[in-house]
Enzyme design. Structure first.
Site, PDB file in Angstrom:
ATOM      1  N   LYS A 212      -3.892 -63.873  35.686  1.00  0.00           N
ATOM      2  CA  LYS A 212      -3.494 -62.615  35.063  1.00  0.00           C
ATOM      3  C   LYS A 212      -2.400 -62.936  34.069  1.00  0.00           C
ATOM      4  CE  LYS A 212      -2.230 -57.832  36.030  1.00  0.00           C
ATOM      5  NZ  LYS A 212      -1.362 -57.632  34.887  1.00  0.00           N
ATOM      6  N   ARG A 217      -4.071 -56.243  26.168  1.00  0.00           N
ATOM      7  CA  ARG A 217      -5.512 -56.165  26.385  1.00  0.00           C
ATOM      8  C   ARG A 217      -6.223 -56.132  25.038  1.00  0.00           C
ATOM      9  NH1 ARG A 217      -7.986 -53.924  31.176  1.00  0.00           N
ATOM     10  NH2 ARG A 217     -10.151 -54.566  31.148  1.00  0.00           N
ATOM     11  N   ARG A 232      -6.262 -51.590  24.296  1.00  0.00           N
ATOM     12  CA  ARG A 232      -6.610 -50.859  25.516  1.00  0.00           C
ATOM     13  C   ARG A 232      -6.833 -49.382  25.237  1.00  0.00           C
ATOM     14  NH1 ARG A 232      -3.838 -50.430  31.366  1.00  0.00           N
ATOM     15  NH2 ARG A 232      -3.777 -48.191  31.366  1.00  0.00           N
ATOM     16  N   GLU A 261      -7.364 -60.880  27.086  1.00  0.00           N
ATOM     17  CA  GLU A 261      -5.932 -60.664  26.926  1.00  0.00           C
ATOM     18  C   GLU A 261      -5.439 -61.554  25.780  1.00  0.00           C
ATOM     19  OE1 GLU A 261      -4.638 -58.384  28.941  1.00  0.00           O
ATOM     20  OE2 GLU A 261      -2.479 -58.773  29.120  1.00  0.00           O
ATOM     21  N   PHE A 299     -11.868 -62.660  29.784  1.00  0.00           N
ATOM     22  CA  PHE A 299     -12.202 -62.675  31.209  1.00  0.00           C
ATOM     23  C   PHE A 299     -13.468 -61.885  31.521  1.00  0.00           C
ATOM     24  CE2 PHE A 299      -8.492 -59.829  30.556  1.00  0.00           C
ATOM     25  CZ  PHE A 299      -9.117 -58.608  30.724  1.00  0.00           C
ATOM     26  N   ARG A 371     -10.021 -47.259  37.304  1.00  0.00           N
ATOM     27  CA  ARG A 371      -9.156 -48.156  38.051  1.00  0.00           C
ATOM     28  C   ARG A 371      -9.895 -48.448  39.345  1.00  0.00           C
ATOM     29  NH1 ARG A 371      -4.238 -49.603  37.082  1.00  0.00           N
ATOM     30  NH2 ARG A 371      -3.685 -48.025  35.564  1.00  0.00           N
ATOM     31  N   LYS A 377      -5.135 -56.659  41.581  1.00  0.00           N
ATOM     32  CA  LYS A 377      -4.153 -57.557  40.964  1.00  0.00           C
ATOM     33  C   LYS A 377      -3.153 -58.030  42.006  1.00  0.00           C
ATOM     34  CE  LYS A 377      -2.276 -53.385  38.972  1.00  0.00           C
ATOM     35  NZ  LYS A 377      -1.990 -52.625  37.777  1.00  0.00           N
TER      36      LYS A 377
HETATM   37  P1  AMP Z   1      -1.576 -53.901  35.046  1.00  0.00           P
HETATM   38  O1  AMP Z   1      -1.188 -53.717  33.627  1.00  0.00           O
HETATM   39  O2  AMP Z   1      -0.551 -54.544  35.899  1.00  0.00           O
HETATM   40  O3  AMP Z   1      -2.158 -52.638  35.637  1.00  0.00           O
HETATM   41  O4  AMP Z   1      -2.793 -54.929  35.056  1.00  0.00           O
HETATM   42  C1  AMP Z   1      -3.971 -54.711  34.354  1.00  0.00           C
HETATM   43  C2  AMP Z   1      -3.930 -55.439  33.036  1.00  0.00           C
HETATM   44  O5  AMP Z   1      -3.827 -56.826  33.235  1.00  0.00           O
HETATM   45  C3  AMP Z   1      -5.185 -55.291  32.250  1.00  0.00           C
HETATM   46  O6  AMP Z   1      -5.199 -54.085  31.514  1.00  0.00           O
HETATM   47  C4  AMP Z   1      -5.158 -56.502  31.332  1.00  0.00           C
HETATM   48  O7  AMP Z   1      -4.501 -56.180  30.121  1.00  0.00           O
HETATM   49  C5  AMP Z   1      -4.289 -57.482  32.072  1.00  0.00           C
HETATM   50  N1  AMP Z   1      -4.949 -58.728  32.461  1.00  0.00           N
HETATM   51  C6  AMP Z   1      -4.402 -59.946  32.318  1.00  0.00           C
HETATM   52  N2  AMP Z   1      -5.196 -60.901  32.790  1.00  0.00           N
HETATM   53  C7  AMP Z   1      -6.308 -60.285  33.267  1.00  0.00           C
HETATM   54  C8  AMP Z   1      -7.515 -60.752  33.889  1.00  0.00           C
HETATM   55  N3  AMP Z   1      -7.715 -62.031  34.142  1.00  0.00           N
HETATM   56  N4  AMP Z   1      -8.425 -59.815  34.252  1.00  0.00           N
HETATM   57  C9  AMP Z   1      -8.219 -58.498  34.003  1.00  0.00           C
HETATM   58  N5  AMP Z   1      -7.107 -58.012  33.419  1.00  0.00           N
HETATM   59  C10 AMP Z   1      -6.157 -58.891  33.050  1.00  0.00           C
END
Ligand code: AMP
Length: 510
Positions: A212, A217, A232, A261, A299, A371, A377
């Site tokens: 991650k 995004r 995004r 990303e 990804f 979601r 995550k």
């Molecule tokens: P969060 O912002 O903490 O809700 O995490 C989701 C975001 O992580 C996604 O919208 C992506 O922008 C980012 N992201 C980074 N690496 C990845 C990955 N390997 N798979 C999916 N999302 C990822």
């Protein structure tokens, strides 16, 4: 013709009931008889927006326009829409007076309840992202269609209003027009937080676990030499990231839709701070762009040379991805059911400077715009210093102790505290005993379950994530919160503010 007062009543009803089912039912009943045009007008109002976008009217102008108002409702949805359209057109010299006159006319025709709603709508107070999921269900219920079908159409359309208008007007057949098309961005799939690696794998079984990265995004569409990059929120940022366009030119596939990303890496491969990546996508061109090139890690692969892959399993989409691109632009990943192996991979991602990992259900489809529980995550917890507002009596082994803490962040504008969630995790027996005594000394009131306290104890809270919430007054809730320890060295004035919490949340939306 539907009256504006009906919409105001439904909006109040939805806000007042905590029951998701009751909200869905009220909205569905309201939507069912609307015309196509009325849906386009009403849907944004219900989630606190207007279809004209922003109108240049401030709180002061709105208050000044308020008069005694009408004694009985007479406004139709069309009247309000026409008034907003007129307001939007006012420009140039004398604009402020002209706007004030238009507002006065509108308000004179509105009842006090309608005036109230208009003010809150125009200052943005009614805006609530959390209603989106409920609205999708309501549209499905009103049109008697499966929720999944409506949700999918929303993801492809990028907005709910046109989908609602089509679904209610033409049913399932009309939804077919919303399907994937190159150069038309699709809402991205989002992830839920997991408590830790073990919990993630317990939920998913065998999972694809990939890095991650803490960047921005990007959804990239490619047709031959033509490349488009979307954020995004589906903005076209192609001109901001020529490096990504160049990287795509080398891909052998002719047509692709990729999810990934973008991230600015230092010469040693470790990430720059998040803000460096973001500066590339801001409203100003980044003057230092050339010194800090963007890298991209894909990804997911949603479309490839005529094949739509959304409904295919993660496993197959990953295979399409790795076949379509060179390894250096694909997220490092493993497939495993072994929590220890996944944990080691996670620690390597952290050691490389990244945020953590995503664990993805191997057989799940890509749930655009959702979601989903198929992506979990796992990242290093963050901490906030929050203030205890109240505590609930414990159960079972904790009977007799005040246990579940109500936590608030400071609101510098008012000096009060905004509740963000509750936790009873991380408390030792000694802390339980100590806090019970401290809370009772600070008691300001109680009911059957809860003792409210003077807000002056600061506690350090670890949490995995923030999510939008219609339950808490700040619109945000902590996920997986646990107590790290009390901070007797800090006063409530030193606690973290709601602005900090909002910033953390907004950064996670890039
Ligand atoms: P969060 O912002 O903490 O809700 O995490 C989701 C975001 O992580 C996604 O919208 C992506 O922008 C980012 N992201 C980074 N690496 C990845 C990955 N390997 N798979 C999916 N999302 C990822």
């Amino acid at each position: 013709m539907t009256s504006f007062s009906e919409l105001v009543r439904v909006s109040d009803q939805v806000a007042a009931t905590p029951s998701r089912l009751a909200k869905v039912r009220a909205l569905a009943d309201f939507l069912r008889p609307l015309t196509r045009e009325e849906i386009e007008i009403a849907l944004p109002y219900l989630s606190g927006d207007i279809r004209q976008g922003k109108l240049a009217v401030g709180y002061g102008a709105l208050q000044a326009a308020r008069a005694r108002g009408a004694s009985a409702p007479s406004l139709a949805l069309h009247d309000v829409d026409a008034a907003f359209a007129a307001l939007k057109q006012v420009k140039g010299k004398g604009a402020a007076e002209r706007r004030a006159a238009l507002l006065r006319e509108l308000f004179a025709r509105a009842t006090p309840e309608e005036q109230d709603f208009l003010v809150r709508l125009l200052v943005g107070e009614l805006r609530q992202g959390a209603l989106e999921g409920i609205m999708v269900e309501a549209v499905a219920a009103a049109a008697a269609l499966p929720t999944a079908q409506v949700r999918r159409a929303v993801a492809f359309a990028g907005a709910i209003a046109p989908v609602a208008a089509a679904a209610l007007g033409g049913g399932a057949a009309a939804l077919a027009q919303f399907s994937v098309q190159l150069m038309q961005p699709v809402l991205p799939m989002l992830a839920q937080p997991a408590e830790d690696m073990r919990a993630a794998l317990a939920a998913l079984g065998t999972a694809l676990v990939d890095w991650k990265l803490d960047g921005a995004r990007v959804q990239v569409h490619k047709r031959g030499e033509e490349v488009r990059i979307y954020t995004r929120s589906l903005n076209d940022v192609t001109s901001r990231a020529p490096e990504i366009v160049a990287a795509m030119r080398g891909a052998p596939a002719r047509e692709l839709i990729l999810d990934g990303e973008a991230i600015a890496l230092r010469a040693d491969g470790r990430p720059h701070p998040f803000q460096v990546t973001m500066s590339r996508f801001g409203s100003q061109q980044d003057p230092r762009a050339a010194e800090r090139p963007l890298s991209v890690f894909f990804f997911d692969c949603l479309y490839k040379d005529g094949t739509v892959l959304f409904d295919h399993a993660t496993r197959e989409r990953r295979a399409a991805l790795t076949a379509a691109l060179p390894a250096e632009v694909v997220t490092p990943a493993i497939v495993t059911a072994d929590a220890d192996e996944a944990q080691r991979f996670y620690e390597r991602a952290l050691a490389a400077g990244h945020e953590g990992v995503m664990a993805k259900a191997l057989e799940a489809p890509y749930e655009a715009g959702r979601r989903g529980a198929a992506w979990l995550k796992v990242k290093r917890a963050r901490t906030l210093d929050l203030v205890v507002l109240a505590a609930e009596w414990g159960h079972g082994r904790r009977r007799g102790w005040l246990s579940n803490l109500h936590l608030g962040a400071r609101d510098p504008a008012t000096g009060s505290f905004v509740m963000l969630g509750k936790t009873f995790k991380g408390l030792t027996d000694a802390t339980l005993e100590w806090q019970t005594h401290e809370f009772l000394k600070r008691e300001t009131g109680r009911d059957e379950w809860t003792v409210h306290v003077r807000p002056d104890l600061v506690v350090e809270i670890a949490f995995n994530d923030l999510q939008e919430s219609s339950q808490y007054p700040g619109g945000l809730a902590l996920r997986f919160a646990r107590v790290k320890g009390y901070r007797p060295d800090k006063r409530p004035e030193d606690a973290d503010t709601i602005d900090t919490v909002r910033r953390i949340y907004e950064e996670s939306l890039a």
